[in-house]
Design a protein around this motif. Structure first.
Motif, mmCIF file in Angstrom:
data_model
loop_
_atom_site.group_PDB
_atom_site.id
_atom_site.type_symbol
_atom_site.label_atom_id
_atom_site.label_comp_id
_atom_site.label_asym_id
_atom_site.label_seq_id
_atom_site.Cartn_x
_atom_site.Cartn_y
_atom_site.Cartn_z
ATOM 1 N N ALA A 220 1.187 -1.128 0.057
ATOM 2 C CA ALA A 220 -0.064 0.020 0.104
ATOM 3 C C ALA A 220 0.816 1.372 0.071
ATOM 4 C CB ALA A 220 -0.859 0.043 1.253
ATOM 5 N N GLN A 221 2.261 1.185 0.527
ATOM 6 C CA GLN A 221 2.940 2.242 0.514
ATOM 7 C C GLN A 221 3.837 2.551 -0.553
ATOM 8 O OE1 GLN A 221 2.668 0.251 3.355
ATOM 9 N NE2 GLN A 221 1.157 1.506 4.253
ATOM 10 N N ASP A 222 3.787 1.551 -1.605
ATOM 11 C CA ASP A 222 4.602 1.369 -2.779
ATOM 12 C C ASP A 222 5.959 1.557 -2.412
ATOM 13 O OD1 ASP A 222 5.222 0.952 -5.171
ATOM 14 O OD2 ASP A 222 5.030 2.912 -5.837
ATOM 15 N N ASP A 223 6.546 0.684 -1.063
ATOM 16 C CA ASP A 223 7.771 0.729 -0.932
ATOM 17 C C ASP A 223 8.979 0.256 -1.889
ATOM 18 O OD1 ASP A 223 10.258 0.510 0.507
ATOM 19 O OD2 ASP A 223 9.529 -0.653 2.211
ATOM 20 N N GLN A 224 9.510 1.013 -2.453
ATOM 21 C CA GLN A 224 10.495 0.685 -3.573
ATOM 22 C C GLN A 224 11.508 -0.342 -3.349
ATOM 23 O OE1 GLN A 224 10.075 1.738 -6.905
ATOM 24 N NE2 GLN A 224 8.063 2.600 -5.977
ATOM 25 N N SER A 225 11.871 -0.332 -1.832
ATOM 26 C CA SER A 225 12.857 -1.436 -1.691
ATOM 27 C C SER A 225 12.328 -2.846 -1.631
ATOM 28 C CB SER A 225 13.255 -1.110 -0.107
ATOM 29 O OG SER A 225 12.212 -1.372 0.857
ATOM 30 N N GLU A 226 10.997 -2.850 -1.701
ATOM 31 C CA GLU A 226 10.396 -4.281 -1.937
ATOM 32 C C GLU A 226 10.406 -4.435 -3.195
ATOM 33 O OE1 GLU A 226 9.407 -6.721 0.570
ATOM 34 O OE2 GLU A 226 10.683 -5.169 1.730
ATOM 35 N N LEU A 227 10.408 -3.719 -4.305
ATOM 36 C CA LEU A 227 10.167 -4.092 -5.800
ATOM 37 C C LEU A 227 11.601 -4.479 -6.288
ATOM 38 C CD1 LEU A 227 8.124 -0.913 -6.432
ATOM 39 C CD2 LEU A 227 7.235 -3.152 -6.195
ATOM 40 N N ILE A 228 11.289 -5.521 -7.142
ATOM 41 C CA ILE A 228 12.699 -6.210 -7.770
ATOM 42 C C ILE A 228 12.238 -6.534 -9.297
ATOM 43 C CG2 ILE A 228 13.664 -7.192 -5.582
ATOM 44 C CD1 ILE A 228 12.675 -9.717 -6.374
ATOM 45 N N GLN A 229 13.197 -6.400 -10.018
ATOM 46 C CA GLN A 229 13.187 -6.694 -11.404
ATOM 47 C C GLN A 229 12.946 -8.415 -11.674
ATOM 48 O OE1 GLN A 229 16.687 -4.946 -12.977
ATOM 49 N NE2 GLN A 229 15.851 -3.166 -13.138
ATOM 50 N N LEU A 230 12.295 -8.546 -12.910
ATOM 51 C CA LEU A 230 11.915 -9.709 -13.484
ATOM 52 C C LEU A 230 13.517 -10.249 -13.799
ATOM 53 C CD1 LEU A 230 8.954 -9.216 -15.499
ATOM 54 C CD2 LEU A 230 9.158 -10.731 -13.584
ATOM 55 N N GLU A 231 13.644 -11.424 -13.683
ATOM 56 C CA GLU A 231 14.935 -12.164 -14.040
ATOM 57 C C GLU A 231 15.076 -11.939 -15.739
ATOM 58 O OE1 GLU A 231 12.781 -13.716 -12.308
ATOM 59 O OE2 GLU A 231 13.972 -13.821 -10.252
ATOM 60 N N VAL B 175 -0.721 -13.067 -26.595
ATOM 61 C CA VAL B 175 -0.463 -11.886 -25.761
ATOM 62 C C VAL B 175 0.172 -12.697 -24.866
ATOM 63 C CG1 VAL B 175 -0.899 -10.125 -24.338
ATOM 64 C CG2 VAL B 175 -1.823 -10.395 -26.760
ATOM 65 N N GLU B 176 1.264 -12.489 -24.241
ATOM 66 C CA GLU B 176 1.900 -12.909 -22.899
ATOM 67 C C GLU B 176 2.416 -11.781 -22.109
ATOM 68 O OE1 GLU B 176 3.896 -17.028 -23.543
ATOM 69 O OE2 GLU B 176 4.862 -15.889 -25.191
ATOM 70 N N MET B 177 2.395 -11.945 -20.762
ATOM 71 C CA MET B 177 2.597 -10.852 -19.726
ATOM 72 C C MET B 177 3.181 -11.686 -18.580
ATOM 73 S SD MET B 177 1.321 -9.287 -16.606
ATOM 74 C CE MET B 177 -0.336 -9.763 -16.371
ATOM 75 N N MET B 178 4.145 -10.856 -18.109
ATOM 76 C CA MET B 178 4.680 -11.186 -16.926
ATOM 77 C C MET B 178 4.962 -9.741 -15.910
ATOM 78 S SD MET B 178 7.345 -14.162 -17.582
ATOM 79 C CE MET B 178 8.434 -13.219 -18.727
ATOM 80 N N ALA B 179 4.396 -10.105 -14.760
ATOM 81 C CA ALA B 179 4.772 -8.866 -13.844
ATOM 82 C C ALA B 179 5.271 -9.137 -12.532
ATOM 83 C CB ALA B 179 3.453 -8.152 -13.840
ATOM 84 N N ARG B 180 5.945 -8.289 -11.966
ATOM 85 C CA ARG B 180 6.275 -8.643 -10.480
ATOM 86 C C ARG B 180 6.087 -7.182 -9.822
ATOM 87 N NH1 ARG B 180 11.845 -11.624 -9.559
ATOM 88 N NH2 ARG B 180 10.571 -13.151 -10.265
ATOM 89 N N PRO B 181 4.861 -6.826 -9.241
ATOM 90 C CA PRO B 181 4.720 -5.588 -8.649
ATOM 91 C C PRO B 181 5.405 -5.366 -7.541
ATOM 92 C CG PRO B 181 2.833 -7.169 -8.557
ATOM 93 C CD PRO B 181 3.690 -7.766 -9.394
ATOM 94 N N LEU B 182 5.752 -6.503 -6.720
ATOM 95 C CA LEU B 182 6.652 -6.167 -5.769
ATOM 96 C C LEU B 182 7.126 -7.496 -5.305
ATOM 97 C CD1 LEU B 182 4.485 -6.926 -2.386
ATOM 98 C CD2 LEU B 182 3.296 -6.144 -4.528
ATOM 99 N N LYS B 183 8.291 -7.483 -4.191
ATOM 100 C CA LYS B 183 9.091 -8.519 -4.176
ATOM 101 C C LYS B 183 8.238 -9.819 -3.696
ATOM 102 C CE LYS B 183 13.104 -10.136 -1.318
ATOM 103 N NZ LYS B 183 14.156 -9.449 -0.363
ATOM 104 N N GLY B 184 8.485 -11.067 -4.387
ATOM 105 C CA GLY B 184 7.857 -12.021 -3.921
ATOM 106 C C GLY B 184 6.603 -12.236 -4.789
#
Length: 690
Positions: free
Chosen positions: A27-38, A554-563
């Motif tokens: 909810a706080q959109d903590d950027q430290s919790e966001l990681i990129q897709l491999e 169509v193909e989509m992969m998303a990682r909105p936050l870590k895990g």
């Protein structure tokens, strides 16, 4: 039914929303919790390259994706690829892609499986050992300029994990309803440090099945058992030379050809002869040798495969009136040799590859016919047998080159020449079973087919995270000789061809946390392989006039936050006959109107794991006259578990809403055979790492 499906979608959305909102920091959109897709690399174009930089429609399943989704069979991979479906009856394992169907009397699928370089397209050996693999790459669309064996529909490239200096071992056990047991294990490690490495793996599974058998004294008729094993040897004799060996064996036993019935409605019961069987034994051997210079490398791929199939099916239970007992005992062997040279990676983006390919295959049918119930009409029963032999020889040369035009703009040209020679030694015996009086027909026939298959692709890398491409290619499947036609003059059928157009985009967004790819295609198909049965057990192979197939993927992969990972694959196909007497304007059988897969999973640092998935197929016609079909359906699966450093434990439920559906169907001499989809199933999986 609509409320039933809507409820399923509602609960799936609730699960996904719960995963997102229950995650700390979302909810706080903590950027430290966001990681990129491999970054995912593939080797399907003969070099390790990022999949997002290849101008082609590609679906990739990594080792972790396969384990998280609980995928054990190649059919489970195929059914998660946009516009690709798989089904299995006692007529073999068949793949349909973008409206391209298997060829009935060449026994070839339009999609080829490569297992560490070993090709398989035969419907009775369309299987792959998915234990201890690194990834599965699915290249969608005709492939001929990069591979030894030509594919009119696509390539499934199964890449095993190569053993190295790291000692690695794992064992996994699974139990599910219907007395289903599965065990698999592998061990990798060095024999000689830095030089010689060995990998061993094996798996076993068994189930009693879910289809009740009304035959006296029997319980179920879709019970099956299988085991698979493989040996991988990786040898580095010098810094420039690499030798990889793959040896694998599989035994697949299914007493009655699976949960297949002939019915308009789904049911979980029928009557089957307990003597029926469908046994397949497969042996694979591949030797890959690579030698590298400063600017190029040489590769030799030698393969041998042997497939033995033994089938008995009492087909009287598929019809209301007595028909026949089908018998088939055959062995298919193939040797292939591929030699190729290719450039090594460089900074300017140009690359080239060229090679030659030779294969020799043999189909030896010891028994292939039926015991006909003709006593009511003729006063005696009749046995028909086609103990023939088909030899096939293929010689081809292929190559591809990519050159930069201006910054970010590349042109790729590919070309393949192929010549296929086939020879049929036709033998037919018709026997009166009361007197053993026989009638025999024998003839020899041979023919050859050749083709020049060009391909051109223009790709524009607009920026580092965005590319568009357009391609045109010629698809091709050689003609064949019908081993079940007593009339020599009509045994031959022509090649099937297509002109394939594709336009696609590959993009990455939000600091590489979202990948979105799309492909639009159109196929102009000519002389599609089809067959008819003008009278009982008279099979006539021929070519449909023309057809077309168009659609979007169509193909989509998303990682909105870590895990938290969310994936979606969608495909829509409109495939119709344009010229096919009596069927003009009809949909091509076996091709769903759409395929859709949506999955969300969350892996917490504490070890908790949760996954929800929906799989959906649109309406699918099972006959050329479009009178038999499966309506659209959705399946919902769920998996939860705990992951420790050295062990994992999961509980799952597939088909949560207990949807009744047919997973596959195809027209045949018996009418339309349909594979009943699995009902709701609960199970548990545990694994230990060493």
């Amino acid at each position: 039914m609509l409320r039933h499906k809507s409820a399923g979608i509602y609960w799936l959305l609730c699960i996904v929303s719960g995963m997102i909102w229950a995650t700390p920091g979302f909810a706080q959109d903590d950027q430290s919790e966001l990681i990129q897709l491999e970054t995912i690399t593939v080797s399907g174009e003969k070099q390790e390259e990022e999949v997002q930089r290849i101008p082609s429609a590609i679906t990739v399943f990594t080792e972790s994706v396969i384990e998280d989704a609980g995928i054990d069979e190649i059919g489970e991979v195929i059914n998660r690829v946009p516009n690709m479906t798989f089904g299995e009856t006692f007529l073999g394992g068949e793949t349909i892609f973008r409206g391209i169907r298997p060829s009935q009397f060449t026994y070839k699928n339009p999609v080829i499986i490569y297992i560490d370089g070993i090709p398989h397209d035969h419907v009775y050996s369309f299987d792959a050992d998915l234990n201890n693999i690194e990834r599965v790459e699915v290249f969608r669309g005709s492939q001929g300029a990069l591979y030894g064996k030509n594919a009119i529909g696509g390539i499934i490239n199964v890449v095993s994990k190569r053993p190295d200096n790291l000692v690695d071992a794992k064992i996994t056990a699974e139990y599910a309803e219907n007395e289903t047991y599965k065990v698999k294990a592998y061990a990798d490690g060095p024999i000689v440090q830095d030089r010689l490495f060995l990998g061993l793996s094996g798996s076993w599974s068994q189930t009693e099945g879910f289809m009740e058998n009304h035959y006296p004294g029997e319980d179920t008729f879709d019970d099956n058992e299988s085991w698979r094993t493989k040996v991988l040897l990786n040898w580095l004799p010098t810094d420039r030379m690499k030798v990889d060996l793959h040896a694998g064996a599989s035994h697949l036993r299914n007493d009655n050809g699976g949960p297949v019935i002939r019915s308009d409605e789904v049911r979980y019961h029928d009557t089957r002869d307990p003597d029926d069987k469908m046994n397949t034994d497969i042996f694979n051997f591949g030797l890959n040798l690579t030698y590298a210079w400063e600017l190029m490398e040489f590769t030799s791929v030698s393969t041998y495969s042997d497939n033995q199939t033994d089938i008995r099916q009492n087909l009287n239970y598929y019809r209301s009136e007595p028909t026949w007992v089908g018998l088939w005992d055959a062995e298919y062997t193939m040797f292939s040799q591929e030699l190729r040279f290719q450039s090594k990676k460089n900074d300017n983006g140009s690359k080239w590859l060229g090679g030659v390919y030779y294969s020799k295959g043999k189909e030896d049918t010891n028994e292939g016919g039926s015991i006909m119930n003709t006593e009511a009409s003729l006063g005696y029963n009749t046995k028909l047998d086609y103990p023939g032999e088909t030899d096939e020889e293929t010689v081809s040369a292929f190559g591809q080159i990519t050159i930069p035009l201006i910054e970010g703009l590349y042109f790729t040209a590919g070309l393949r020449y192929e010549r296929v020679y086939k020879e049929l030694n036709f033998r037919y015996t018709e026997t009166r079973l009361d007197t053993n009086q026989t009638t025999k027909i024998a003839y020899d026939i041979e023919d050859d087919w050749s083709a020049l298959l060009p391909k051109g692709t223009l790709s524009w890398h607009i920026m580092d995270n965005a590319m568009i491409y357009a391609s045109i290619s010629r698809g091709y499947l050689a003609g064949g000789l019908n081993p079940y036609d007593t009339v020599k003059e009509r045994a031959k059928f022509d090649e099937q061809t297509s002109i394939d157009y594709e336009f696609g985009t590959k993009t990455q967004w939000l600091d590489d946390r979202l990948t979105f790819n799309m492909a639009v295609f159109y196929m102009d198909i000519e002389d599609m392989h089809v067959y008819s049965m003008p009278e009982p057990y008279v099979f006539v192979a021929s070519n449909a006039g023309e057809a077309h197939s168009k659609g979007i993927e169509v193909e989509m992969m998303a990682r909105p936050l870590k895990g938290l990972d969310i994936t979606a694959q969608f495909g829509w196909t409109d495939a119709e006959y344009d010229e096919y007497e009596g069927y003009e304007g009809n949909k091509i059988q076996g091709t769903p109107e759409y395929t859709f897969n949506l999955a969300a999973q969350y892996r917490h640092a504490s070890g908790l794991f949760a996954r929800a998935e929906m799989q959906s197929n649109g309406e699918t016609y099972y006959s050329d006259d479009n009178t038999d079909s499966q309506g659209s359906f959705e399946l919902y699966n769920m998996k939860i578990g705990y992951e420790a450093s050295r062990w994992n434990l999961y509980f799952y439920c597939n088909n949560i809403l207990d949807e009744e559906y047919f997973s596959y169907g195809r027209s045949s001499s018996l009418g339309t055979l349909k594979e009943v989809g699995d009902p709701r199933t609960f199970g548990v999986v545990a694994s230990v790492n060493f």
